[in-house]
Write an enzyme that holds these catalytic residues in place. Structure first.
Site, PDB file in Angstrom:
ATOM      1  N   ASN A  95      -2.344  -0.178  -7.722  1.00 25.96           N
ATOM      2  CA  ASN A  95      -0.920   0.147  -7.773  1.00 25.96           C
ATOM      3  C   ASN A  95      -0.059  -0.608  -6.772  1.00 25.96           C
ATOM      4  OD1 ASN A  95      -1.307   1.939  -9.879  1.00 25.96           O
ATOM      5  ND2 ASN A  95      -1.762   3.627  -8.500  1.00 25.96           N
ATOM      6  N   CYS A  96      -0.636  -1.505  -6.020  1.00 27.29           N
ATOM      7  CA  CYS A  96       0.109  -2.276  -5.027  1.00 27.29           C
ATOM      8  C   CYS A  96       1.019  -3.285  -5.745  1.00 27.29           C
ATOM      9  CB  CYS A  96      -0.891  -3.004  -4.122  1.00 27.29           C
ATOM     10  SG  CYS A  96      -0.179  -4.242  -3.057  1.00 27.29           S
ATOM     11  N   ASP A  97       2.297  -3.327  -5.364  1.00 27.64           N
ATOM     12  CA  ASP A  97       3.255  -4.243  -5.998  1.00 27.64           C
ATOM     13  C   ASP A  97       2.852  -5.707  -5.829  1.00 27.64           C
ATOM     14  OD1 ASP A  97       4.799  -2.169  -6.947  1.00 27.64           O
ATOM     15  OD2 ASP A  97       6.206  -2.228  -5.273  1.00 27.64           O
TER      16      ASP A  97
END
Length: 125
Positions: free
Chosen positions: A15-17
């Site tokens: 989920n890290c941008d």
């Protein structure tokens, strides 16, 4: 896609941008890769030792993120040397800078910059 077709592995958290940007870049460059999610696939001392052999442990330790800011002063002091940083990264995988891109030859690139990805992979988008 066959496993032997994959010459890149990207390590990080789903989920890290920044991970999303890096994976999108790899997809647009049509480069097959394997995604290793620290949360789902785990992080071992062996994996981190391999990273540390190829790059400075200070590069791997993300001291600018939320996980670092939430640490107490004692935990931060633990990361003043390679052994302490390794222990901290094992206990808090979200503190490992993302992404880590590894070629089949073992070379690593830490972080995401499109120009650096282009140099590292020999491909452009």
């Amino acid at each position: 896609m066959h496993e032997q077709d994959v010459s890149l592995t990207i390590y990080g958290i789903k989920n890290c941008d920044t991970m999303k940007k890096a994976r999108r870049w790899l997809d647009e460059a049509q480069l097959p890769y394997r995604f290793h999610d620290y949360r789902a696939d785990g992080v071992t001392g062996e994996l981190l030792q391999g990273f540390i052999r190829r790059t400075d442990w200070r590069v791997l330790l993300n001291t600018r993120g939320t996980t670092w800011r939430k640490l107490g002063e004692e935990q931060r002091r633990q990361a003043e040397d390679a052994a302490g940083a390794l222990a901290l990264m094992l206990s808090q995988p979200a503190i490992i800078k993302r992404p880590v891109l590894q070629r089949q030859d073992g070379a690593l690139l830490v972080g995401f910059d499109p120009a650096e990805y282009q140099k590292f992979t020999g491909r452009g988008v």
